[in-house]
Design an enzyme around this catalytic site. Structure first.
Site, short mmCIF file in Angstrom:
data_model
loop_
_atom_site.label_atom_id
_atom_site.label_comp_id
_atom_site.label_asym_id
_atom_site.label_seq_id
_atom_site.Cartn_x
_atom_site.Cartn_y
_atom_site.Cartn_z
N GLY A 34 0.84 -1.10 -0.03
CA GLY A 34 0.04 0.00 -0.04
C GLY A 34 0.73 1.30 -0.02
N GLY A 35 2.05 0.96 -0.36
CA GLY A 35 2.91 2.17 -0.58
C GLY A 35 3.95 2.67 0.48
CD GLU B 107 7.90 -4.88 -8.19
OE1 GLU B 107 7.11 -6.04 -7.36
OE2 GLU B 107 7.33 -3.78 -8.15
CE LYS B 108 13.55 -0.31 -16.18
NZ LYS B 108 14.79 -0.24 -16.38
CB ILE C 54 6.10 1.32 -13.95
CG1 ILE C 54 6.67 -0.09 -14.47
CG2 ILE C 54 5.45 1.93 -15.21
CD1 ILE C 54 5.52 -0.97 -14.42
CG HIS D 214 -3.51 0.43 -8.55
ND1 HIS D 214 -3.98 0.84 -7.43
CD2 HIS D 214 -3.74 -0.77 -8.65
CE1 HIS D 214 -4.07 -0.07 -6.54
NE2 HIS D 214 -3.76 -1.36 -7.45
CD GLU E 62 -3.34 -3.31 -4.68
OE1 GLU E 62 -3.69 -3.19 -3.84
OE2 GLU E 62 -1.90 -3.23 -5.15
CG ASN F 16 -4.98 -5.52 -1.32
OD1 ASN F 16 -3.83 -5.70 -0.97
ND2 ASN F 16 -5.21 -4.79 -2.37
NE ARG G 44 -8.41 -4.26 1.82
CZ ARG G 44 -7.46 -3.99 1.56
NH1 ARG G 44 -6.36 -4.73 1.87
NH2 ARG G 44 -7.14 -3.06 0.41
C1 MV4 Z 1 5.40 0.64 -8.11
C2 MV4 Z 1 5.48 1.55 -8.89
C3 MV4 Z 1 6.17 1.69 -9.93
N1 MV4 Z 1 7.16 0.92 -10.35
N2 MV4 Z 1 6.24 -0.64 -8.60
C4 MV4 Z 1 2.36 2.04 -4.55
C5 MV4 Z 1 1.52 1.34 -3.64
C6 MV4 Z 1 2.04 -0.15 -3.70
N3 MV4 Z 1 0.88 -0.98 -3.89
C7 MV4 Z 1 3.12 -0.25 -5.08
N4 MV4 Z 1 3.13 1.10 -5.51
C8 MV4 Z 1 3.87 1.44 -6.53
N5 MV4 Z 1 4.73 0.35 -6.96
C9 MV4 Z 1 6.88 -0.47 -9.53
N6 MV4 Z 1 7.92 -1.40 -9.79
C10 MV4 Z 1 4.60 2.67 -8.45
C11 MV4 Z 1 3.79 2.55 -7.06
C12 MV4 Z 1 3.08 3.55 -6.99
C13 MV4 Z 1 1.49 3.56 -7.05
C14 MV4 Z 1 0.86 2.26 -7.43
C15 MV4 Z 1 -0.53 2.36 -7.30
C16 MV4 Z 1 -1.36 3.36 -7.26
C17 MV4 Z 1 -0.67 4.38 -6.84
C18 MV4 Z 1 0.60 4.62 -6.77
C19 MV4 Z 1 1.14 5.75 -6.41
C20 MV4 Z 1 2.47 5.89 -6.31
C21 MV4 Z 1 3.40 4.84 -6.62
#
Ligand code: MV4
Length: 460
Positions: free
Chosen positions: A164-165, A200-201, A203, A208, A275, A290, A292
């Site tokens: 969840g960040g 991870e790489k 992005i 999302h 997700e 998740n 739930r």
């Molecule tokens: C990432 C990403 C970019 N690249 N992973 C944030 C919450 C968590 N569930 C995973 N997240 C992210 N993972 C990689 N390899 C960018 C985020 C991300 C994000 C992801 C989903 C929804 C909102 C976000 C906001 C900022 C960063």
């Protein structure tokens, strides 16, 4: 079917679970904190038990208090809702030891998915696409540098116990990796009692997108399409929709097939959400699961016609998926949800207090999930979600028109809410064209600021 269920939650989701129980002829037991004595979940449950002082840690998160209430009321099962105890494997274990059915997956599965790196490897093994990254946790700084060179910068460091960040760091150059690795790992150690990190790489501008699944206790799994959840700020979703404009029916079928195989291998049970991030080329990669029911489940209910909470209860009672969902799953029309929060529009600070006026919209294709009412009080102790406004239309265009109409009829006075913000998002050409990613809100607020600055300039 269960005779009696305790709902270990508050607010709109507690009421949502009560609705499902009522329709299945199940007696309900609410638990509540001293701040929630006059809440609607207390009013509409068949029984209610006060479990402690206002703060969640002293009431809704107090495992002995919740279990004692369940024993006193003599329930067969506990529904945890979302947040609070919903993804706490230890709580699910205590339920099991107390002979109370926990409505969710078995604790072993919850624990696996809670360890994000293990979940990632489990998905990889089942051929679910994951991002290039480390195999297993990173052993040392040197190991981190090796992985980053293999993967290629930019990379992201993530805490295995996070999600969840929380506990994440983006690394753009090798020089900054050692410092960021140490900082992230010790932060994770402090926050979660576990400093394990993986990589991870990274992005840059992902979307999302998450898939809704249901699995029974006999090895059957169903995938109920996806939700687009990119409109968020500080990892709090503001607006969700189903289906995603970016997912073709071929992609949906492909992912569904893979997830079915994967989740039945893992032994997944009950409702869950998988997700994914989508990159600018439209490719999807697993990030987390998740275990739930989620806040945004109603958009899936609207487009599939399936009551997910009733399905959760029937699955937990041992029924087979084929008896719960008797027709082929089809995605019909388009649904949008706005999360109405009690907060100040600009600062996003919570706005607690007494609601004086509360007019809820209705009409065709409109659903409001809330536990609030006129003269009700928003306590300062809990999260700021006070209502979910969900609409359904024949297509995205109709859903957006319907949402704008419903937002204009949703009147809340006495506290500040996110309704004005939602109205601006719905009017934004980029949103309407489907041009957004997880950075959308950042750009939105920059534009707002520029507009206000220009206004102030011309006003002088
Ligand atoms: C990432 C990403 C970019 N690249 N992973 C944030 C919450 C968590 N569930 C995973 N997240 C992210 N993972 C990689 N390899 C960018 C985020 C991300 C994000 C992801 C989903 C929804 C909102 C976000 C906001 C900022 C960063």
């Amino acid at each position: 079917m269960f005779r009696k269920v305790l709902i270990a939650n508050r607010g709109e989701i507690a009421l949502r679970v009560i609705c499902a129980c009522k329709e299945l002829g199940i007696r309900t037991v609410a638990v509540y904190s001293e701040a929630d004595r006059h809440s609607l979940h207390v009013r509409f449950a068949d029984e209610a038990i006060c479990i402690g002082p206002p703060r969640s840690a002293d009431s809704y998160l107090n495992v002995p208090a919740v279990i004692s209430a369940a024993e006193i009321a003599d329930v067969d099962a506990i529904h945890p809702g979302y947040g609070l105890l919903s993804e706490n494997a230890n709580f699910a274990e205590v339920c099991r030891a107390s002979n109370i059915k926990f409505i969710g997956p078995p604790p072993e599965v919850t624990r696996l998915m809670g360890e994000k790196e293990k979940a990632r490897q489990a998905m990889k093994k089942a051929k679910v696409p994951i991002l290039p990254g480390s195999d297993g946790v990173i052993a040392s700084e040197a190991d981190a540098l090796d992985w980053a060179r293999t993967v290629g910068y930019p990379v992201i460091l993530k805490a295995s116990a996070g999600g969840g960040g929380r506990g994440m760091r983006v690394v753009r150059h090798a020089e900054e990796l050692p410092g960021l690795f140490q900082a992230a790992s010790s932060e994770a150690q402090n926050a979660f009692g576990n400093g394990d990190m993986y990589m991870e790489k990274f992005i840059e501008r992902p979307r999302h997108i998450e898939f809704q699944v249901l699995a029974d206790e006999h090895g059957n799994v169903m995938v109920l399409g996806e939700r687009e959840c990119s409109i968020q700020r500080r990892h709090q979703k503001l607006l969700e929709e189903a289906p995603s404009l970016m997912v073709t029916s071929r992609m949906r079928e492909e992912i569904s097939k893979t997830l079915k195989r994967c989740l039945s291998t893992i032994g997944y049970q009950n409702a869950g959400t998988v997700e994914f991030l989508m990159d600018e080329d439209g490719k999807m990669y697993f990030i987390e699961m998740n275990t739930r029911i989620q806040v945004e489940h109603p958009v899936t209910e609207f487009v599939t016609g399936i009551d997910l909470v009733k399905a959760q209860l029937r699955i937990a009672a041992g029924e087979r998926l084929q008896d719960i969902i008797t027709e082929p799953v089809v995605i019909r029309g388009h649904s949008i949800e706005c999360r109405i929060n009690a907060e100040h529009a600009e600062k996003f600070t919570p706005s607690a207090g007494k609601i004086t006026v509360f007019n809820v919209p209705g009409g065709t294709g409109v659903r409001v999930d809330t536990a609030q009412y006129a003269e009700g009080v928003v306590p300062p102790y809990y999260d700021s979600l006070i209502a979910k406004l969900i609409v359904h239309g024949r297509d995205r265009e109709e859903a957006m028109q319907r949402m704008q109409r419903a937002l204009s009829m949703f009147v809340v006075e006495g506290i500040h809410t996110s309704i004005p913000l939602h109205r601006k998002i719905l009017a934004d050409p980029d949103f309407r064209a489907g041009k957004f990613d997880t950075k959308y809100m950042e750009r939105f607020f920059e534009r707002e600021k520029e507009r206000k600055d220009a206004e102030a300039q011309s006003g002088k």
